[in-house]
Design a protein around this motif. Structure first.
Motif, short mmCIF file in Angstrom:
data_model
loop_
_atom_site.label_atom_id
_atom_site.label_comp_id
_atom_site.label_asym_id
_atom_site.label_seq_id
_atom_site.Cartn_x
_atom_site.Cartn_y
_atom_site.Cartn_z
N ALA A 63 0.82 -1.22 0.00
CA ALA A 63 0.00 0.00 0.00
C ALA A 63 0.85 1.26 0.00
O ALA A 63 0.41 2.32 -0.45
CB ALA A 63 -0.92 -0.01 1.22
N ALA A 64 2.10 1.15 0.48
CA ALA A 64 2.98 2.33 0.56
C ALA A 64 3.64 2.66 -0.77
O ALA A 64 4.12 3.78 -0.96
CB ALA A 64 4.05 2.09 1.61
N LEU A 65 3.69 1.71 -1.70
CA LEU A 65 4.46 1.91 -2.92
C LEU A 65 3.97 3.12 -3.71
O LEU A 65 4.77 3.91 -4.23
CB LEU A 65 4.40 0.65 -3.79
CG LEU A 65 5.14 -0.57 -3.22
CD1 LEU A 65 4.99 -1.76 -4.16
CD2 LEU A 65 6.61 -0.27 -2.98
N GLU A 66 2.65 3.29 -3.82
CA GLU A 66 2.11 4.43 -4.57
C GLU A 66 2.52 5.75 -3.94
O GLU A 66 2.88 6.71 -4.65
CB GLU A 66 0.59 4.32 -4.64
CG GLU A 66 -0.06 5.35 -5.54
CD GLU A 66 -1.56 5.16 -5.67
OE1 GLU A 66 -2.25 6.13 -6.02
OE2 GLU A 66 -2.05 4.04 -5.42
N LYS A 67 2.50 5.82 -2.62
CA LYS A 67 2.91 7.04 -1.93
C LYS A 67 4.40 7.31 -2.14
O LYS A 67 4.83 8.46 -2.29
CB LYS A 67 2.60 6.93 -0.43
CG LYS A 67 1.12 6.82 -0.11
CD LYS A 67 0.90 6.66 1.38
CE LYS A 67 -0.58 6.51 1.71
NZ LYS A 67 -0.82 6.29 3.16
N THR A 89 10.10 -1.17 3.49
CA THR A 89 9.80 -0.90 2.08
C THR A 89 10.29 0.48 1.68
O THR A 89 10.85 0.67 0.60
CB THR A 89 8.30 -1.04 1.83
OG1 THR A 89 7.87 -2.35 2.21
CG2 THR A 89 7.96 -0.83 0.35
N SER A 90 10.09 1.46 2.56
CA SER A 90 10.54 2.83 2.27
C SER A 90 12.04 2.88 2.06
O SER A 90 12.54 3.49 1.10
CB SER A 90 10.14 3.76 3.42
OG SER A 90 8.75 3.85 3.56
N ASN A 91 12.79 2.24 2.95
CA ASN A 91 14.25 2.23 2.82
C ASN A 91 14.69 1.54 1.54
O ASN A 91 15.65 1.96 0.89
CB ASN A 91 14.89 1.56 4.03
CG ASN A 91 14.80 2.42 5.29
OD1 ASN A 91 14.64 3.64 5.21
ND2 ASN A 91 14.90 1.79 6.44
#
Length: 763
Positions: A63-67, A89-91
Motif C-alpha cells: 500500500a505504501a508503494l504508490e505514496k 519498504t521505504s528504505n
C-alpha cells in the motif's frame, strides 16, 4: 532558402534547449523480497518513477508503494521521507532509487570485525527483538537473538534456524523472508542491516555501501519429479496429523508446506474439542463421561438447522474422542485433562481440552493463558519426529499450486520451492488438501463468501497465517470439485482497528500495570495511549455501525463475539464532546478480552486516566488513514462512503436511547449508553479479525472430495478448515462449543490418514 535556413536554425536552437529523459533502474531488498525502481531522469532530477515489490505485504508495504512513487516524483530525488509504518519498504525504495541515479555504482564496502547489537520491532509492537551480529575477517559469521526479544519463541526459532544461515551464506539481508514468519523475518533483516551499517562505519565506509549487503540472490530454478503413495499438501495441524497417521498405518508419505515451519495456525491456538475420549476419561475421570454427548449432538444439529452433512457430523462425534486419545496418549501432545465448557451460557458441554501448560501460579486469578506456544511447538516437533521415524518425508517452503489430473483421477500436484525456485512434479496415489482455508485471498473471499445472511464478502483482517490463500482449494474447484457452505462466516474471535500506531515510532511511552500478567507473554501488562483508537473502537459504551451506517449489536460484544455480524469492517462513531471527556477524565469503561490481549500493544488503557494526548493520537491515526473527521454527521458519512441519511438517523436514534436509558434495538445496559454529543465527529475504521475461513470443499465421511455431481473425485481427499463446512451452516458462525475447528482438524486427519493408507496399500 533564407526562410528554410531560418527555420533550420530555430529548430537547432530548440534542440539545444531540450533535455531528454534517461531511464535508470535500481534494486534493493524490501520486506519480502526484491524492490525494483525504474526512473526517468532529466538533468539528474527524477521526473517519473515506477516501483514494483511483489513480495511486499499488500496491506503495508504494498500500500505504501504508490505514496513512495509520489514522493520520488515530487522531490525529484531519492532523498524522500518514506511512509510511516512501512520503514523497510521505504528504505528499499530509497536505496534502489539511489542505485539507479548512481548508474549502479556502489561505494566501497568493508566490515570492521566485532560484535554489533541492534533491535527492531516485529509482530510484538511493545517489545523489540534484540539481535547481535558478529563480524570476523570482514564477514558476518554469526547472528543471534538477545534476551528479552519480543516475538514468540516459535517464530524466533524458525527464523534463527532458516533465515540466519541464509544471511550468513549470502552475506546479504536481501534473502527471502521465511514464509509464515514474515514479520519476524523483517525485524531481523532490519536489525542485521543496522549491525552491518555499524560495521561499515567502523571501517570508515560511506553509508551507501550497505547496498552491497542488500543484493537479492538468484534462484537456481530447475525441475524435479518425485513419486510417493500419499502427498499431503499443508503441514498445519490437520496436515501434520494426516501425514503421521497415514505413515503410522504403513503408507509412504510426503508432506509439503509453503511456510518455513510446521504446525500452522493450530500451533498458535489454545484448545482442541473432543467429546468423551474413551481412554482419557478412563484414566482421568474414573471412566465417567465428561459431558452428555447425546444432548450436545442434538444441540449441534439444531444449531445448523439441517444444513450440515449429518453422516459427517456422526463420524465426527464417534471419532473425535479416539482421535484425542491417539494424539495425547500415543504421541505425547500435552493437554489439561479437565475439559472446559464453551463460550456462551448455553455451551455447557465440557469438550474444550486446553494445551498445556495453561496455568501460571504467579497469576492465580487467571487460570488459563496463551504464552504456551513454545511448548506447543515442541509437541509438533515430537509429532514430526514420530512421522519421520515411520519413514515419512517432508519439505518446508515448498508451495503446491495445481493438481495433476489424468483420466479423471487426481494423480499428483505441481509445486515450487520458494527459496531456490525448483519446480516439482509430484506423482501420488492419493493427494490430501490441508491448506488452512482461503482467508488470505481477497479475490476468493469476495467471490465465495456469502452476503445472503450477513455481509461476508470483502477483504478480511487476519490474526494467524495470512499465507492461507486457498490456492489448492481453487485448483480443486477448477478441476470440478464441489464446495459446501463455503459462504459461511469466517472464524472471528475479536475486532480491532485496521491499522495501529507503533508507540516507539511516535514517541509514546509504554506503561506497565504492576502485578498483572499479560495473557500472551507472561510479562507485566502494558498499555499506551497509542492504542486509543483501538480501545475506543471496541468499547462497550461506543456506537458501532455497519458500512451501511446502521447498528448491528449492543456494542457489548464487539470486542469478541459479535464483530463478524457487520462483515469485514465496521465504523466506530465518536464526537468531540466525548473525546473532550477522554482528555479530561479518561475512558469510562475497561476493555477486556482478545481485542486488547492480542492486538495493538496488547494491553487495555485503564479507565479514569486522563489522556491529554487523545486528539494528537487521533490526528496521527488520521494521517495513517484509519480515522476520519468532519464537522457534521452527514459530512462524516460522505467522507467514509456511508449513506448520510442512514448514519444521521442511527446517531439520532442512539442519542434518543441514551436520553431515555432504554436501548430499543439491542437492549444495551443504560449505564453503557453514552450520548454522541456535539461535533466535530470522528469515525474509526474497525475490522473483524479472523483466524481463518471455516468451509471449503464438499466431502463425504471418508474425507473424499466430491465433484459438482456428487461423485467421488478419485485420489483426492480434504481435511481441516478446507472442508469443515460440512459440519456447519451458512446462516450462522461456526459453533461456539469451544475448539471445534481444531477438533475437526484432528478428527478429519485421524480418520483420513488410516483410510488413505489402507486404500493405497490395497493397490
Amino acid at each position: 532558402m533564407k526562410k528554410f535556413l531560418t527555420l533550420l536554425l530555430v529548430f537547432a536552437l530548440c534542440l539545444s534547449t531540450v533535455a531528454f529523459a534517461e531511464t535508470a533502474e535500481g534494486t534493493s531488498a524490501g520486506f519480502g523480497g526484491e524492490v525494483k525502481v525504474v526512473l526517468d531522469v532529466v538533468d539528474g532530477k527524477i521526473v517519473s518513477a515506477a516501483v514494483t515489490g511483489d513480495a511486499e505485504t499488500p496491506a503495508i508495504g504494498g500500500a505504501a508503494l504508490e505514496k513512495l512513487v509520489a514522493q520520488l516524483t515530487e522531490t525529484g530525488s531519492a532523498d524522500i521521507d518514506g511512509v510511516a509504518g512501512a520503514t523497510i519498504t521505504s528504505n528499499a525504495v530509497k536505496e534502489a532509487a539511489k542505485a539507479a541515479l548512481n548508474g549502479g555504482a556502489t561505494a566501497e564496502a568493508k566490515l570492521a570485525d566485532g560484535t554489533y547489537s541492534a533491535e527492531a520491532y516485529g509482530f510484538e509492537m511493545a517489545v523489540s527483538n534484540k539481535l547481535t551480529a558478529t563480524v570476523e575477517n570482514g564477514k558476518i559469521v554469526a547472528i543471534a537473538f538477545g534476551e528479552g526479544s519480543g516475538d514468540t519463541p516459535p517464530m524466533r526459532d524458525t527464523v534463527a534456524a532458516k533465515l540466519f544461515p541464509r544471511i550468513i551464506e549470502t552475506q546479504s539481508v536481501g534473502v527471502d523472508s521465511i514464509c509464515g514468519a514474515t514479520v519476524t523475518s523483517g525485524a531481523v533483516k532490519t536489525a542485521v542491516a543496522d549491525c552491518i551499517a555499524q560495521a561499515l562505519a567502523a571501517a570508515g565506509c560511506e553509508a551507501d555501501a550497505i547496498a552491497a549487503f542488500k543484493t537479492v540472490p538468484e534462484k537456481k530454478g530447475g525441475s524435479e519429479e518425485l513419486t510417493t503413495q500419499v502427498l499431503v499438501i499443508g503441514m498445519g495441524g490437520s496436515g501434520t496429523y494426516t501425514a503421521l497417521r497415514a505413515a503410522e498405518c504403513g503408507a509412504q508419505v510426503l508432506a509439503i508446506e509453503k511456510q518455513g515451519r510446521y504446525g500452522g495456525t493450530t500451533a498458535l491456538t489454545s484448545e482442541i474439542e473432543s467429546i468423551n475420549p474413551p481412554r482419557i476419561k478412563e484414566i482421568y475421570n474414573n471412566n465417567e463421561d465428561f459431558c452428555d454427548a447425546d444432548a450436545m449432538y442434538k444441540a449441534w444439529l439444531e444449531y445448523v438447522e439441517g444444513d450440515a452433512r449429518v453422516n459427517v457430523v456422526d463420524m465426527y462425534f464417534e471419532q473425535c474422542g479416539p482421535a484425542l486419545d491417539w494424539l495425547a496418549l500415543d504421541h505425547g501432545a500435552q493437554f489439561d485433562m479437565k475439559p472446559q465448557a464453551g463460550f456462551t451460557p448455553t455451551d455447557v458441554y465440557k469438550v474444550k481440552f486446553q494445551w498445556l501448560p495453561n496455568f501460571d501460579e504467579r497469576n492465580p486469578m487467571a487460570p488459563t493463558y496463551g504464552y504456551n506456544k513454545a511448548e506447543i511447538a515442541t509437541y509438533f516437533d515430537r509429532l514430526v519426529n514420530d512421522y519421520t521415524a515411520f519413514g515419512g518425508q517432508y519439505m518446508l517452503e515448498t508451495e503446491a499450486y495445481d493438481l495433476i489430473v489424468e483420466d479423471g483421477k487426481i494423480v499428483g500436484a505441481k509445486a515450487k520451492n520458494l527459496v531456490d525456485g525448483t519446480e516439482y512434479t509430484i506423482r501420488a496415489d492419493a493427494v490430501v488438501i490441508a491448506t488452512g482455508g482461503f482467508l488470505g485471498n481477497p479475490e476468493m473471499t469476495e467471490k465465495y463468501l456469502s452476503n445472503e445472511y450477513y455481509p461476508m464478502k470483502g477483504t478480511w483482517k487476519i490474526y494467524g497465517s495470512a499465507r492461507n490463500d486457498g490456492k489448492m482449494l481453487q485448483a480443486a474447484i477448477d478441476h470440478g470439485a464441489a464446495t459446501y457452505n463455503i459462504g459461511m462466516p469466517p472464524e472471528v474471535h475479536m475486532s480491532g482497528t485496521v491499522d495501529f500506531l507503533p508507540a516507539h515510532e511516535y514517541g509514546y511511552p509504554i506503561n506497565y500495570a504492576e502485578g498483572t500478567l499479560d495473557f500472551n507473554t507472561g510479562l507485566e501488562c502494558r498499555w499506551t495511549v497509542a492504542d486509543l483508537p483501538l480501545i475506543m473502537g471496541v468499547s462497550a459504551d461506543s456506537l458501532a455501525v455497519t458500512v451501511e451506517g446502521k447498528r448491528f449489536t449492543s456494542e457489548t460484544g464487539i470486542a469478541m463475539l459479535d464483530p463478524w455480524i457487520a462483515g469485514p469492517n465496521y465504523w466506530s462513531i465518536w464526537s468531540a464532546e466525548q473525546i473532550d471527556g477522554i482528555v479530561s477524565t479518561g475512558l469510562k469503561t475497561d476493555v477486556i478480552g482478545p481485542a486488547v490481549g492480542f492486538l495493538g500493544h496488547r494491553g487495555s488503557i485503564p479507565s479514569g486516566v486522563a489522556l491529554p494526548e487523545a486528539y494528537e493520537v487521533l490526528g496521527h491515526a488520521m494521517d495513517r488513514g484509519y480515522v476520519f473527521k468532519a464537522d457534521t454527521v452527514e459530512e462524516l458519512a460522505k467522507l467514509i462512503n456511508v449513506d448520510a441519511a442512514a448514519l444521521a438517523k442511527t446517531v439520532a436514534d442512539y442519542n434518543g436511547y441514551c436520553e431515555t436509558g432504554v436501548d430499543a434495538e439491542f437492549g444495551k445496559d443504560a449505564a453503557l449508553l453514552t450520548r454522541i454529543g456535539e461535533g466535530p465527529f470522528y469515525a474509526i475504521k474497525m475490522a473483524s479479525y479472523s483466524y481463518n475461513t471455516c468451509a471449503g470443499l464438499d466431502i463425504n465421511e471418508k474425507l473424499e472430495v466430491l465433484d459438482t455431481n456428487g461423485n467421488v473425485m478419485p485420489g483426492l481427499y480434504c481435511v481441516g478448515s478446507d472442508s469443515a463446512g460440512v459440519l456447519f451452516t451458512e446462516k450462522k458462525p461456526y459453533v461456539t462449543f469451544g475448539g471445534a475447528n481444531n477438533g475437526w482438524a484432528l478428527t478429519s486427519a485421524y480418520v483420513a490418514g488410516e483410510i488413505i493408507a489402507n486404500a493405497v496399500n490395497a493397490k
